[in-house]
Design an enzyme around this catalytic site. Sequence first.
Site, PDB file in Angstrom:
ATOM      1  N   GLY A  35       0.837  -1.194   0.000  1.00 57.75           N
ATOM      2  CA  GLY A  35       0.000   0.000   0.000  1.00 57.75           C
ATOM      3  C   GLY A  35       0.864   1.233   0.000  1.00 57.75           C
ATOM      4  O   GLY A  35       2.097   1.170   0.033  1.00 57.75           O
ATOM      5  N   GLY A  69       0.573   9.074   2.385  1.00 54.63           N
ATOM      6  CA  GLY A  69       1.320  10.312   2.287  1.00 54.63           C
ATOM      7  C   GLY A  69       2.763  10.151   2.719  1.00 54.63           C
ATOM      8  O   GLY A  69       3.629  10.907   2.307  1.00 54.63           O
ATOM      9  N   ASP A  71      -3.208   9.726  16.333  1.00 52.43           N
ATOM     10  CA  ASP A  71      -3.726   9.366  15.014  1.00 52.43           C
ATOM     11  C   ASP A  71      -4.319   7.964  15.039  1.00 52.43           C
ATOM     12  O   ASP A  71      -4.081   7.159  14.134  1.00 52.43           O
ATOM     13  CB  ASP A  71      -2.624   9.477  13.962  1.00 52.43           C
ATOM     14  CG  ASP A  71      -3.185   9.527  12.540  1.00 52.43           C
ATOM     15  OD1 ASP A  71      -4.380   9.864  12.396  1.00 52.43           O
ATOM     16  OD2 ASP A  71      -2.449   9.215  11.599  1.00 52.43           O
TER      17      ASP A  71
END
Length: 828
Positions: free
Chosen positions: A516, A519, A634
């Site tokens: 995958g 950013g 996060d």
Amino acid sequence: MARARAVCNTMELIIIILFWSILSSALAGDTIRTHETFRDGDTITSAAGEFEFGFFSPGSSTNRYLGIWYKKISRGTVVWVANRDYPLMNTSGLVQVNGRGITLQMVDSSTEMIWSSNTTRSMKNPALQLLDTGNLVLRDEDHDYNNVEDFIWQSFDHPGDNLLPGMKFGIDLVTGLNRIFSSWTSVVDPSQGSFTHRLDPKGFPQFLVSKGALTLLRTGRWNGYGFKGLAKQSSNGIYEATFVLNEKEIYYRFHLINSTSAIMRFVLTPTGDSKILVWNDEEQIWTVYVSLLDTDCDHYGLCGGYGICRIKKSPRCECLRGFVPKFQEKWRTADWSSGCIRRTNLVCGTDEGFVKYSGVKLPDTRHSWYDMKMNLHECEKLCLKNCSCTAYANADARRGGHGCLLWFGDLIDISDYAEDGEDIYVKMPSSELVKSRSSRVQIRFIFITSVILVVLVSLIFPVYKKRKLHKEENLKLNAESVALTKLEHEDLELPSFDFKSIADATSNFSQEKKLGEGGFGPVYKGTLADGKEIAVKRLSKNSNQGLDEFKNEVSCIAKLQHRNLVTLLGCCTETGERILIYEYLANKGLDSFIFDNNVRNTMEWPKLFNIITGIARGLLYLHQDSKLRIIHRDLKASNILLDQDMNPKISDFGMARSFGGNETEANTSRVVGTYGYMSPEYAIDGQFSVKSDVYSFGVLLVEIVSGVKNRLFSHPDHNLNLLGHAWMSYKQDKLLQLIDDGVILEASEYLEVFRVIQIGLLCVQHDPKDRPVMSQVVLMLSSNMKLPQPKQPGFFMERYLLQADHFSSNPSLSSSNQLTITTLLPRE
């Protein structure tokens, strides 16, 4: 005449039945008095029905014992036994209460006393009463039963293998009473087993778990709210503990903050495990809340004298500075019990000094001396004057405390992983101190030289204006390379991989190996030369995660070790690369399961619930049980990875922040995270704390149950976001409509799902003060405690999905990684 005789016989029978019913109802209360007979088969129950007292046989045993057990819950869980070493072989037991105390007799052909309370005070109206605390007390009925001073005898003073809330664990220095806990021999034999848990008053008092004369475990010192080196001892909203040390008594005691919310007990098992258990009413089992023997370093004296146990290193043991293994060959075979010896012997009266060790669990204090009035400087002078003194420390483990604690003899059972570790000063000969000072001078020289070089370079390069851009880029790369090289040499216990081995493992970072990309850059699957599968995260040059984030992730996760956190295997910083090597997790991210309808239809609720509890335990470790308090910042579905057994592991610590000491919150002008998971106070004001992660966890719970993302949720009847929809469903008692049809549920599991939704709503309440901490969340998930009513969630709002989608796709408002990191600016 016959008719009259029959009437008389009937009346006699009625009178007998009434007599026995009256006697039976009397014994069904909570008290036994002098005129009452208490035999095998009779019981008394505490006033609120919490505990029951009577005769029992443990498990498959046929022996009869007199004891106390839980009445409302976990029937059969015995907490105290009177005649544990003297069982009855039949049901002939008889309990009597008289002016001299309590006796247990065996009444058959020959009356024999089995057990007695051995009281010395006489009473006029003695009564034996079972209290709702589980305490069996003997008192004079003319006195107030609420006054502990009026108890002639109590079972709490004669413990078995259980410590209940309210019990004192320690020594009465006036009477000499020593409350020692001892294990059962086996689960069917309550006689005194091999293991004991006791307070040792020698030197500075501490609690020890032993097997005979062999010490197995040591709790460490009291720091004002818990024992050093034990998890979940800080303020947790579940229970509070006290430790009393004065001229009259020394004891530990804990009590539940809310007696209706949880049922807990401390037990010493037949195998020597000492742990706190919590009753899970829904599953009807006891679950472990705290275990004293949790890691290798909890084993007493694992590294011997002058050795230190390092939980995050392998091998576990190493010698203190200035010491070497006593038997090198044994250390090579991982036998560290012989410990270490000084490289240079102490010579009393010479120029001796001390080496300071910070963040450690202090050594065994049985061969120590303390004075609570001295300051640390006086303590140092006293240790220098005494040739037998080997180390000194602050006698009061609480912050801001003082006093003097001296050790005499070898320093045993030191570890470096204890939360809120302490400082100890180890006496060393002058020659070792010179080596230490010389090493520090060299480090300072190298540092100053490096700084001068960097300054010179930064001054000279701007002169070449034509190459300014090129030179600045080179300078940046050079600075990053220096920083990365420095990072490699920091004490992170993290292996460094060479670039070629990583390139070979990933087929030179081929597209076929790519798992995958976000950013930060791509993630590849790799296979090392030894066959080990790895995940390789290669930060791109244009990544929003720069050097600071890379260093932050390495420094944070390298120091963490928990089954629900992803394991960082190493890093690579060659030629300016920023590569992280993780364990490979076959099932990828949680988002690929809960948001994919095809896969989600195969997910049974127990698997989802296991994922939920695993994430909660991982967060609890970050917030409370790790050496530093870590705030992830996060937490979201894509950052929860799943191994082949579907066990969750929290990942991506690039945005995490760590706190030391009592710090709990901070402010930032750069808000990072993911839209939909950020708490209101963080997204708007830049204020983050452990409650920010709790909010994200609450969003995650609602997403797992509903199968949709908070940010992209839509409903035909209203324009609420997912949290708003969940809140309205809860208020209208329509939680069933929130559960995704794809989740495989048994009829008995719906209540547990509703409970998870309510916990999620408690976590996303608008005011951070209203949200629970993770220790409370874990208890809510693992028990059937009554849950409070949630208040309105943060970001409870109506919105237009078109606007939301525009926001998420606008490059000026989000990072290049639209799936992982969103950067917002807080309001001025």
